[in-house]
Motif scaffolding. Structure first.
Motif, PDB file in Angstrom:
ATOM      1  N   ASN B  89       4.864  16.108  -6.751  1.00 56.80           N
ATOM      2  CA  ASN B  89       3.818  15.353  -5.738  1.00 56.80           C
ATOM      3  C   ASN B  89       4.786  14.427  -4.653  1.00 56.80           C
ATOM      4  O   ASN B  89       5.733  14.279  -4.767  1.00 56.80           O
ATOM      5  N   PHE B  90       3.874  13.932  -3.995  1.00 58.04           N
ATOM      6  CA  PHE B  90       4.399  13.057  -2.829  1.00 58.04           C
ATOM      7  C   PHE B  90       3.573  11.687  -3.107  1.00 58.04           C
ATOM      8  O   PHE B  90       2.456  11.682  -3.388  1.00 58.04           O
ATOM      9  N   LYS B  91       4.533  10.629  -2.563  1.00 57.17           N
ATOM     10  CA  LYS B  91       3.811   9.365  -2.622  1.00 57.17           C
ATOM     11  C   LYS B  91       4.026   8.672  -1.396  1.00 57.17           C
ATOM     12  O   LYS B  91       4.916   8.714  -0.703  1.00 57.17           O
ATOM     13  N   ILE B  92       2.849   8.137  -0.838  1.00 55.61           N
ATOM     14  CA  ILE B  92       2.906   7.421   0.362  1.00 55.61           C
ATOM     15  C   ILE B  92       2.533   6.078   0.188  1.00 55.61           C
ATOM     16  O   ILE B  92       1.466   5.555  -0.439  1.00 55.61           O
ATOM     17  N   THR B  93       3.371   5.133   0.667  1.00 52.84           N
ATOM     18  CA  THR B  93       3.109   3.612   0.544  1.00 52.84           C
ATOM     19  C   THR B  93       2.697   3.177   1.977  1.00 52.84           C
ATOM     20  O   THR B  93       3.124   3.375   2.828  1.00 52.84           O
ATOM     21  N   MET B  94       1.489   2.156   1.883  1.00 57.06           N
ATOM     22  CA  MET B  94       1.016   1.689   3.188  1.00 57.06           C
ATOM     23  C   MET B  94       1.691   0.507   3.520  1.00 57.06           C
ATOM     24  O   MET B  94       2.406  -0.017   2.727  1.00 57.06           O
ATOM     25  N   GLY B  95       1.437  -0.095   4.800  1.00 59.31           N
ATOM     26  CA  GLY B  95       2.103  -1.316   5.011  1.00 59.31           C
ATOM     27  C   GLY B  95       1.640  -2.596   4.326  1.00 59.31           C
ATOM     28  O   GLY B  95       2.309  -3.461   4.180  1.00 59.31           O
ATOM     29  N   ASN B  96       0.260  -2.267   3.840  1.00 56.90           N
ATOM     30  CA  ASN B  96      -0.110  -3.470   2.823  1.00 56.90           C
ATOM     31  C   ASN B  96       0.223  -3.223   1.330  1.00 56.90           C
ATOM     32  O   ASN B  96      -0.468  -3.852   0.591  1.00 56.90           O
ATOM     33  N   GLY B  97       0.886  -2.322   1.010  1.00 58.57           N
ATOM     34  CA  GLY B  97       1.593  -2.192  -0.446  1.00 58.57           C
ATOM     35  C   GLY B  97       0.749  -1.053  -1.061  1.00 58.57           C
ATOM     36  O   GLY B  97       1.114  -0.687  -2.155  1.00 58.57           O
ATOM     37  N   ASP B  98      -0.268  -0.660  -0.645  1.00 59.06           N
ATOM     38  CA  ASP B  98      -1.033   0.371  -1.419  1.00 59.06           C
ATOM     39  C   ASP B  98      -0.189   1.531  -1.370  1.00 59.06           C
ATOM     40  O   ASP B  98       0.606   2.015  -0.728  1.00 59.06           O
ATOM     41  N   GLU B  99      -0.711   2.446  -2.679  1.00 63.62           N
ATOM     42  CA  GLU B  99       0.255   3.690  -2.870  1.00 63.62           C
ATOM     43  C   GLU B  99      -0.904   4.847  -3.046  1.00 63.62           C
ATOM     44  O   GLU B  99      -1.854   4.468  -3.630  1.00 63.62           O
ATOM     45  N   TYR B 100      -0.527   6.037  -2.630  1.00 61.74           N
ATOM     46  CA  TYR B 100      -1.295   7.123  -2.837  1.00 61.74           C
ATOM     47  C   TYR B 100      -0.283   8.219  -3.179  1.00 61.74           C
ATOM     48  O   TYR B 100       0.674   8.379  -2.965  1.00 61.74           O
ATOM     49  N   ILE B 101      -0.939   9.129  -4.240  1.00 60.52           N
ATOM     50  CA  ILE B 101      -0.221  10.154  -4.682  1.00 60.52           C
ATOM     51  C   ILE B 101      -0.974  11.400  -3.968  1.00 60.52           C
ATOM     52  O   ILE B 101      -2.070  11.601  -4.094  1.00 60.52           O
ATOM     53  N   THR B 102      -0.107  12.611  -3.571  1.00 61.93           N
ATOM     54  CA  THR B 102      -0.860  13.505  -3.268  1.00 61.93           C
ATOM     55  C   THR B 102       0.023  14.894  -3.372  1.00 61.93           C
ATOM     56  O   THR B 102       1.298  14.670  -3.569  1.00 61.93           O
ATOM     57  N   LYS B 103      -0.505  16.045  -3.717  1.00 63.46           N
ATOM     58  CA  LYS B 103       0.286  17.360  -3.736  1.00 63.46           C
ATOM     59  C   LYS B 103       0.659  17.821  -2.344  1.00 63.46           C
ATOM     60  O   LYS B 103       1.853  18.748  -2.557  1.00 63.46           O
ATOM     61  N   THR B 104       0.134  17.379  -1.353  1.00 62.77           N
ATOM     62  CA  THR B 104       0.738  18.023   0.025  1.00 62.77           C
ATOM     63  C   THR B 104       0.366  16.861   1.149  1.00 62.77           C
ATOM     64  O   THR B 104      -0.619  15.976   1.046  1.00 62.77           O
ATOM     65  N   VAL B 105       1.327  16.841   2.095  1.00 64.72           N
ATOM     66  CA  VAL B 105       1.173  15.852   2.960  1.00 64.72           C
ATOM     67  C   VAL B 105       1.134  16.747   4.713  1.00 64.72           C
ATOM     68  O   VAL B 105       1.702  17.652   4.688  1.00 64.72           O
ATOM     69  N   ILE B 106       0.017  16.235   5.306  1.00 62.37           N
ATOM     70  CA  ILE B 106      -0.090  16.781   6.776  1.00 62.37           C
ATOM     71  C   ILE B 106       0.275  15.632   7.625  1.00 62.37           C
ATOM     72  O   ILE B 106      -0.312  14.448   7.630  1.00 62.37           O
ATOM     73  N   LEU B 107       1.376  15.780   8.460  1.00 63.01           N
ATOM     74  CA  LEU B 107       1.735  14.626   9.361  1.00 63.01           C
ATOM     75  C   LEU B 107       1.339  14.710  10.702  1.00 63.01           C
ATOM     76  O   LEU B 107       1.652  15.857  11.561  1.00 63.01           O
ATOM     77  N   SER B 108       0.257  14.162  11.137  1.00 59.16           N
ATOM     78  CA  SER B 108      -0.160  14.270  12.513  1.00 59.16           C
ATOM     79  C   SER B 108      -0.585  13.045  13.230  1.00 59.16           C
ATOM     80  O   SER B 108      -1.815  12.841  13.746  1.00 59.16           O
ATOM     81  N   GLY B 267       5.584  21.533   1.082  1.00 59.24           N
ATOM     82  CA  GLY B 267       4.537  20.974   0.658  1.00 59.24           C
ATOM     83  C   GLY B 267       4.273  19.833   1.764  1.00 59.24           C
ATOM     84  O   GLY B 267       3.143  19.151   1.885  1.00 59.24           O
ATOM     85  N   ILE B 268       5.091  19.753   2.828  1.00 57.92           N
ATOM     86  CA  ILE B 268       4.954  18.785   4.075  1.00 57.92           C
ATOM     87  C   ILE B 268       4.596  19.649   5.320  1.00 57.92           C
ATOM     88  O   ILE B 268       5.546  20.524   5.701  1.00 57.92           O
ATOM     89  N   PHE B 269       3.641  19.473   5.900  1.00 56.93           N
ATOM     90  CA  PHE B 269       3.307  19.861   6.960  1.00 56.93           C
ATOM     91  C   PHE B 269       3.082  19.192   8.144  1.00 56.93           C
ATOM     92  O   PHE B 269       2.860  17.803   7.950  1.00 56.93           O
ATOM     93  N   ALA B 270       3.184  19.699   9.404  1.00 61.46           N
ATOM     94  CA  ALA B 270       2.951  18.772  10.544  1.00 61.46           C
ATOM     95  C   ALA B 270       2.024  19.386  11.623  1.00 61.46           C
ATOM     96  O   ALA B 270       2.375  20.722  11.839  1.00 61.46           O
ATOM     97  N   ALA B 271       1.528  18.453  12.444  1.00 59.30           N
ATOM     98  CA  ALA B 271       0.740  19.103  13.498  1.00 59.30           C
ATOM     99  C   ALA B 271       0.585  18.154  14.749  1.00 59.30           C
ATOM    100  O   ALA B 271       0.299  17.000  14.576  1.00 59.30           O
ATOM    101  N   GLY B 272       0.222  18.757  15.996  1.00 59.56           N
ATOM    102  CA  GLY B 272      -0.160  17.900  17.163  1.00 59.56           C
ATOM    103  C   GLY B 272       1.065  17.193  17.764  1.00 59.56           C
ATOM    104  O   GLY B 272       2.313  17.643  17.719  1.00 59.56           O
ATOM    105  N   ASP B 273       0.810  16.314  18.468  1.00 61.74           N
ATOM    106  CA  ASP B 273       1.979  15.746  19.351  1.00 61.74           C
ATOM    107  C   ASP B 273       3.075  15.217  18.621  1.00 61.74           C
ATOM    108  O   ASP B 273       4.075  15.171  19.337  1.00 61.74           O
ATOM    109  N   VAL B 274       2.947  15.023  17.448  1.00 60.23           N
ATOM    110  CA  VAL B 274       4.114  14.638  16.509  1.00 60.23           C
ATOM    111  C   VAL B 274       5.281  15.890  16.248  1.00 60.23           C
ATOM    112  O   VAL B 274       6.353  15.606  15.925  1.00 60.23           O
ATOM    113  N   THR B 275       4.801  17.072  16.727  1.00 57.67           N
ATOM    114  CA  THR B 275       5.862  18.194  16.341  1.00 57.67           C
ATOM    115  C   THR B 275       6.601  18.623  17.592  1.00 57.67           C
ATOM    116  O   THR B 275       6.289  18.153  18.683  1.00 57.67           O
ATOM    117  N   ASN B 276       7.698  19.381  17.621  1.00 59.51           N
ATOM    118  CA  ASN B 276       8.112  19.877  18.661  1.00 59.51           C
ATOM    119  C   ASN B 276       7.493  20.757  19.433  1.00 59.51           C
ATOM    120  O   ASN B 276       8.013  21.692  20.432  1.00 59.51           O
TER     121      ASN B 276
END
Lengths: 82, 314
Positions: B89-108, B267-276
């Motif tokens: 999986n993937f781990k996402i850490t927040m600025g406040n220290g919280d962590e989340y686990i996910t099978k896929t990520v969409i960066l947008s 497993g990591i996808f991206a969409a919108g202004d953040v992409t090329n």
């Protein structure tokens, strides 16, 4: 002690609806006094003058300016639970 | 800790569209965002979004959000600061220290205001340093203010501020402007406005609030203290992609994707202004979000050994 949260917003502020949404969401799960004040109202003008507030959205918790801008949801909720 | 099927970073057109599609595929979906709407919050009328004749950017985004929530998306407000690949999986850490686990990520997550990166900028944010003239112009009544920048947003901010402030300095590091000539001419003719060219900001000074800027003329290197009460930074936007550069390929800070919104990491996808993607429109962002949502679904199906949907109209 029951916390008191005041959020100052304005109609022209694009970030304010999100900030209000966060506090309303936290309010649904927690017991605290909550008010939303438009800075253009008489009360809003009084508060920004007294506190020297220069930006919206601004969150005041128990009389202290805590967040300028959109608050972090977790940090905001943690403060209310303290 | 729950494992999400997908975590979408960014709550605007791309991210919320992705959430609508992943939720409709029964994927357990979390949207993490600092706001709802992103750049759309600055759009007074979405005149080119099909289906609506007159609708503001914030209103359109509220509808996107409602749709995503109605289909089951959960939303957390905060800033993701770290993305890591785990075994499965993937781990996402927040600025406040919280962590989340996910099978896929969409960066947008789109763009953020470009900072000046000078002393005092962070210290006085909201106390005389501003990035949103629409929000904070009413606080400058009778005050002396500065706007930094030479593009349309800087000139539009200066024009708005003339309605409230006593004096508006427009400070630009070059001697020519990116803003449209018609906009520049309009501001040049305002009595309250003084344009200072070939000048950079060295420091923002103050005690409790901002009280002056230390500015430097880049031609003769002379410095000067300019007494002001507020400074509005309007030097454009940047993509805040440094924190994901370990797992995606970047080009001019934009995430490179293919037609399926896939990045170089499965497993990591991206969409919108953040992409090329060459076009940065609400409708293209929404479409890319839908593609990313469906691709993340296909990725999960494929991982589970199930058939994927390549032609969903068949």
């Amino acid at each position: 002690m029951k916390h008191k949260v005041t959020i100052l917003t304005s109609k022209s502020c694009p970030a304010c609806p999100t900030a209000k949404q966060i506090w309303r969401k936290i309010k649904e799960k927690n017991d605290f006094d909550y008010e939303e004040i438009d800075v253009m109202s008489d009360n809003g003008q009084k508060i920004i003058s007294n506190e020297g507030i220069m930006s919206v959205p601004t969150t005041i918790i128990d009389g202290k300016i805590i967040f300028t801008g959109i608050p972090d949801e977790k940090k905001a909720e943690d403060l209310i639970k303290e | 800790m729950p494992i999400w099927d997908t975590i979408i970073i960014g709550g605007a057109a791309a991210g919320l569209s992705a959430a609508i599609y992943t939720c409709r595929k029964n994927m357990k979906t979390l949207v993490i965002s600092i706001d709802i709407g992103g750049q759309n919050l600055l759009t007074e009328q979405e005149e080119n979004y099909p289906g609506y004749i007159e609708l503001s950017g914030p209103k359109l985004m509220q509808i996107f959000q409602k749709q995503a929530i109605n289909f089951g998306a959960e939303i957390i407000f905060g800033k993701a600061t770290k993305l890591e690949k785990l075994d499965k999986n993937f781990k996402i850490t927040m600025g406040n220290g919280d962590e989340y686990i996910t099978k896929t990520v969409i960066l947008s997550f789109g763009k953020i205001s470009r900072p000046l990166n000078v002393e005092g900028e962070n210290k006085f944010m909201g106390r005389g340093v501003h990035t949103c003239a629409t929000c904070d112009a009413p606080f400058t009544k009778g005050k002396n203010v500065a706007v930094i920048g030479g593009g349309n947003s800087a000139f539009e901010a200066a024009e708005l501020l003339t309605k409230f402030a006593n004096k508006v300095y427009l400070i630009h590091r070059r001697d020519e402007f990116k803003a449209d000539p018609i906009t520049v001419d309009k501001i040049k003719n305002k009595n309250k406005v003084e344009i200072i060219i070939n000048t950079i900001i060295k420091k923002i000074n103050g005690e409790k609030n901002v009280d002056s800027l230390l500015i430097e003329n880049i031609i003769d290197n002379s410095t000067k203290e300019l007494k002001i009460d507020s400074v509005f930074i309007e030097i454009g936007y940047i993509l805040d992609t440094d924190w994901v550069s370990n797992l995606v390929k970047l080009e001019n800070r934009q995430i490179i994707t293919n037609k399926k919104a896939e990045t170089i990491t499965p497993g990591i996808f991206a969409a919108g202004d953040v992409t090329n993607s060459p076009y940065k429109q609400t409708i293209t962002a929404a479409a890319e979000g839908a593609i990313a949502g469906l691709s993340s679904y296909n990725y999960l199906r494929s991982k589970e050994g199930k058939s994927t949907i390549s032609l969903d109209w068949k």
